[in-house]
Scaffold this motif. Structure first.
Motif, mmCIF file in Angstrom:
data_model
loop_
_atom_site.group_PDB
_atom_site.id
_atom_site.type_symbol
_atom_site.label_atom_id
_atom_site.label_comp_id
_atom_site.label_asym_id
_atom_site.label_seq_id
_atom_site.Cartn_x
_atom_site.Cartn_y
_atom_site.Cartn_z
ATOM 1 N N VAL A 342 0.850 -1.203 0.000
ATOM 2 C CA VAL A 342 0.000 0.000 0.000
ATOM 3 C C VAL A 342 0.885 1.252 0.000
ATOM 4 C CG1 VAL A 342 -1.725 1.338 1.286
ATOM 5 C CG2 VAL A 342 -1.989 -1.139 1.077
ATOM 6 N N LEU A 343 1.943 1.240 0.809
ATOM 7 C CA LEU A 343 2.866 2.394 0.816
ATOM 8 C C LEU A 343 3.506 2.607 -0.552
ATOM 9 C CD1 LEU A 343 4.730 2.211 4.257
ATOM 10 C CD2 LEU A 343 3.258 4.062 3.444
ATOM 11 N N ALA A 344 3.666 1.529 -1.310
ATOM 12 C CA ALA A 344 4.229 1.642 -2.662
ATOM 13 C C ALA A 344 3.176 2.111 -3.670
ATOM 14 C CB ALA A 344 4.806 0.296 -3.097
ATOM 15 N N GLY A 345 1.955 2.350 -3.170
ATOM 16 C CA GLY A 345 0.899 2.858 -4.038
ATOM 17 C C GLY A 345 0.101 1.770 -4.744
ATOM 18 N N VAL A 346 0.231 0.540 -4.289
ATOM 19 C CA VAL A 346 -0.436 -0.584 -4.956
ATOM 20 C C VAL A 346 -1.710 -0.979 -4.182
ATOM 21 C CG1 VAL A 346 -0.177 -2.960 -5.768
ATOM 22 C CG2 VAL A 346 1.807 -1.431 -5.714
ATOM 23 N N PRO A 347 -2.870 -0.946 -4.844
ATOM 24 C CA PRO A 347 -4.081 -1.439 -4.187
ATOM 25 C C PRO A 347 -3.857 -2.874 -3.699
ATOM 26 C CG PRO A 347 -4.629 -0.387 -6.267
ATOM 27 C CD PRO A 347 -3.126 -0.493 -6.214
ATOM 28 N N THR A 348 -4.207 -3.128 -2.453
ATOM 29 C CA THR A 348 -3.879 -4.417 -1.824
ATOM 30 C C THR A 348 -5.063 -4.914 -1.000
ATOM 31 O OG1 THR A 348 -1.569 -3.684 -1.636
ATOM 32 C CG2 THR A 348 -2.235 -5.541 -0.240
ATOM 33 N N VAL A 349 -5.309 -6.208 -1.070
ATOM 34 C CA VAL A 349 -6.244 -6.825 -0.125
ATOM 35 C C VAL A 349 -5.481 -7.907 0.632
ATOM 36 C CG1 VAL A 349 -8.463 -6.336 -1.224
ATOM 37 C CG2 VAL A 349 -7.103 -8.293 -1.999
ATOM 38 N N CYS A 350 -5.862 -8.083 1.894
ATOM 39 C CA CYS A 350 -5.102 -8.973 2.767
ATOM 40 C C CYS A 350 -6.039 -10.028 3.364
ATOM 41 C CB CYS A 350 -4.433 -8.145 3.863
ATOM 42 S SG CYS A 350 -3.087 -8.997 4.701
ATOM 43 N N ALA A 351 -5.418 -11.067 3.942
ATOM 44 C CA ALA A 351 -6.174 -12.191 4.525
ATOM 45 C C ALA A 351 -6.900 -12.971 3.431
ATOM 46 C CB ALA A 351 -7.148 -11.724 5.604
ATOM 47 N N MET A 352 -6.237 -13.124 2.284
ATOM 48 C CA MET A 352 -6.790 -13.871 1.152
ATOM 49 C C MET A 352 -6.408 -15.350 1.210
ATOM 50 S SD MET A 352 -8.570 -11.868 -0.936
ATOM 51 C CE MET A 352 -8.554 -12.692 -2.527
ATOM 52 N N GLY A 353 -5.773 -15.767 2.287
ATOM 53 C CA GLY A 353 -5.331 -17.163 2.396
ATOM 54 C C GLY A 353 -6.435 -18.086 2.876
ATOM 55 N N VAL A 354 -6.041 -19.318 3.177
ATOM 56 C CA VAL A 354 -7.007 -20.310 3.681
ATOM 57 C C VAL A 354 -7.665 -19.779 4.953
ATOM 58 C CG1 VAL A 354 -5.866 -22.323 2.689
ATOM 59 C CG2 VAL A 354 -5.180 -21.540 4.959
ATOM 60 N N LYS A 355 -8.905 -20.226 5.181
ATOM 61 C CA LYS A 355 -9.660 -19.734 6.332
ATOM 62 C C LYS A 355 -9.494 -20.682 7.521
ATOM 63 C CE LYS A 355 -13.320 -18.461 3.208
ATOM 64 N NZ LYS A 355 -14.774 -18.590 2.975
ATOM 65 N N GLY A 356 -9.416 -20.091 8.702
ATOM 66 C CA GLY A 356 -9.276 -20.895 9.905
ATOM 67 C C GLY A 356 -9.288 -20.001 11.120
ATOM 68 N N ALA A 357 -8.698 -20.508 12.200
ATOM 69 C CA ALA A 357 -8.680 -19.727 13.441
ATOM 70 C C ALA A 357 -7.524 -20.198 14.324
ATOM 71 C CB ALA A 357 -9.997 -19.883 14.190
ATOM 72 N N ARG A 358 -7.305 -19.428 15.386
ATOM 73 C CA ARG A 358 -6.343 -19.729 16.440
ATOM 74 C C ARG A 358 -4.888 -19.741 15.958
ATOM 75 N NH1 ARG A 358 -8.097 -21.806 21.057
ATOM 76 N NH2 ARG A 358 -6.254 -20.680 21.724
ATOM 77 N N ASN A 359 -4.556 -18.901 14.959
ATOM 78 C CA ASN A 359 -3.134 -18.842 14.597
ATOM 79 C C ASN A 359 -2.337 -18.307 15.791
ATOM 80 O OD1 ASN A 359 -4.163 -16.297 14.295
ATOM 81 N ND2 ASN A 359 -3.098 -15.817 12.400
ATOM 82 N N HIS A 360 -1.062 -18.600 15.808
ATOM 83 C CA HIS A 360 -0.151 -18.281 16.920
ATOM 84 C C HIS A 360 -0.507 -19.088 18.177
ATOM 85 C CE1 HIS A 360 1.359 -14.172 15.190
ATOM 86 N NE2 HIS A 360 0.988 -15.000 14.225
ATOM 87 N N SER A 361 -1.260 -20.178 18.043
ATOM 88 C CA SER A 361 -1.559 -21.020 19.214
ATOM 89 C C SER A 361 -1.427 -22.484 18.799
ATOM 90 C CB SER A 361 -2.981 -20.750 19.716
ATOM 91 O OG SER A 361 -3.913 -21.599 19.061
#
Ligand SMILES: [Zn+2]
Length: 388
Positions: A342-361
């Motif tokens: 985004v800072l480079a001026g590029v339209p970006t969408v995030c969290a486009m990966g596989v769906k789930g929960a409890r990451n970092h655990s």
């Protein structure tokens, strides 16, 4: 559904087993924070997959951080390109992953990094493979993967690499951790970690107290001042999360340190935050003490620009055409490298990966079917960019 999309979907459905086995392979290649050997092995594995379909690829090597992987396709195609972003390290240190090999139970995959974010990267690679299989040549395609996102790029220039690699691109898809509620992330807070250290003068608390300069007392004033910088309306919060200092209660303490976590919404607030903390450090409450501040690491906020909003609309439209549940635009507190595209001026969408929960655990998990769904959606979004 048009012919191209049908072909892409068919390719992905025909490669379901292969996708899951790559997912399994890379999840079992443990790559926790600062585990350079493991992270670099994952980079090598993904590089092989990309090279097999004709990528021009390279790694940006770092001595004290996992390498970055950059792979390009058709850079001479005339239109601005599309980017896939991600990271190959996980938040799961080696001592926490024993017995946590990739497993699937009842359609749910488990394992360190299964959600954050090896599944997303596999989805992206198969979106690219599927597009390649139908002879997609509309735009250049580039993959940029970091090896040290979970440690906020503390020992690398990954942030600068993201910005320079992203410049001039039309759209970026960060295949970070997807949400079960179908939120697609359009904005994220940034994070920075600061260390403030005060040096006083040690003295015997009974025999010589007047010659001591109490570093803990000095930093106590400062930490209250730091906490008071929090501005909820602006979305800036300061958290003094760790305090250290002193040796014994009979000694006037010579040293004291606080560690500060700052969250903020607007990348432009970075300078104000640094200046405010430096001013607090510079003000002396107890004469004879000195205080320094050090920026340790951080990731900038992902700003919800007009371009981001427009790209989200593309995702929404593509999703509807695929017959998937309608996504909504989500803002989250946790940072990601989408900040830098985004800072480079590029339209970006995030969290486009596989769906789930409890990451970092230890309960981190992802829904297996979303591996295929997200690969289809990513490919459909890219095809959608060129629909008139
Ligand atoms: Zn992540």
């Amino acid at each position: 559904m048009d012919f191209n999309k049908k072909q892409v979907f068919q390719f992905i459905d025909e490669h379901r087993d292969e996708m899951v086995s790559l997912w399994q392979e890379v999840v079992d290649m443990k790559s926790g924070p600062h585990e350079k050997a493991g992270i670099d092995a994952v980079a090598n594995r993904f590089q092989t997959v990309l090279d097999e379909i004709g990528a021009t690829s390279r790694q940006v090597a770092f001595e004290r951080a996992g390498n970055m992987l950059i792979a390009e396709f058709g850079m001479d195609r005339p239109q601005p390109g599309v980017l896939f972003l991600g990271h190959m390290d996980t938040a799961c240190p080696a001592e926490t992953v024993a017995g946590r090999n990739f497993t699937i139970r009842d359609g749910i995959a488990y394992g360190p990094g299964v959600l954050d974010m090896k599944g997303g990267i596999v989805a992206a690679l198969y979106a690219i493979k599927a597009l390649d299989s139908i002879g997609y040549k509309a735009r250049p395609v580039k993959v940029v993967l970091a090896g040290d996102e979970e440690v906020l790029h503390a020992h690398s220039e990954a942030a600068d690499v993201f910005v320079s690699e992203a410049k001039g691109f039309a759209a970026a898809f960060n295949v970070e951790t997807g949400f079960k509620d179908n939120g697609i992330v359009v904005g994220r807070k940034g994070v920075m970690r600061l260390m403030m250290h005060t040096k006083g003068v040690a003295a015997h608390a009974g025999n010589d107290p007047e010659n001591g300069r109490n570093a803990i007392e000095e930093i106590a004033h400062k930490l209250l001042a730091v906490q008071r910088l929090t501005d909820w309306d602006k979305g800036i919060s300061f958290n003094v999360g760790v305090i250290q200092g002193g040796t014994t209660s009979t000694t006037v303490p010579e040293e004291a340190t606080i560690y500060i976590d700052v969250r903020y919404k607007d990348p432009d607030d970075y300078a104000w935050i640094m200046k405010s903390v430096e001013e607090i450090a510079a003000k002396t409450y107890i004469e004879g003490t000195t205080t320094t501040v050090r920026y340790m690491e951080g990731i900038k906020p992902m700003k919800t620009t007009e371009g981001v909003k427009q790209l989200f609309e593309v995702v929404k439209a593509a999703s509807a055409e695929c017959g998937f549940v309608e996504p909504y635009a989500k803002f989250v507190g946790g940072a990601s490298d989408s900040a830098y595209s985004v800072l480079a001026g590029v339209p970006t969408v995030c969290a486009m990966g596989v769906k789930g929960a409890r990451n970092h655990s230890p309960e981190e998990h992802a829904i297996v079917d979303t591996l295929f769904e997200r690969a289809k959606l990513l490919a459909a979004c890219i095809l959608k960019l060129d629909e008139k």
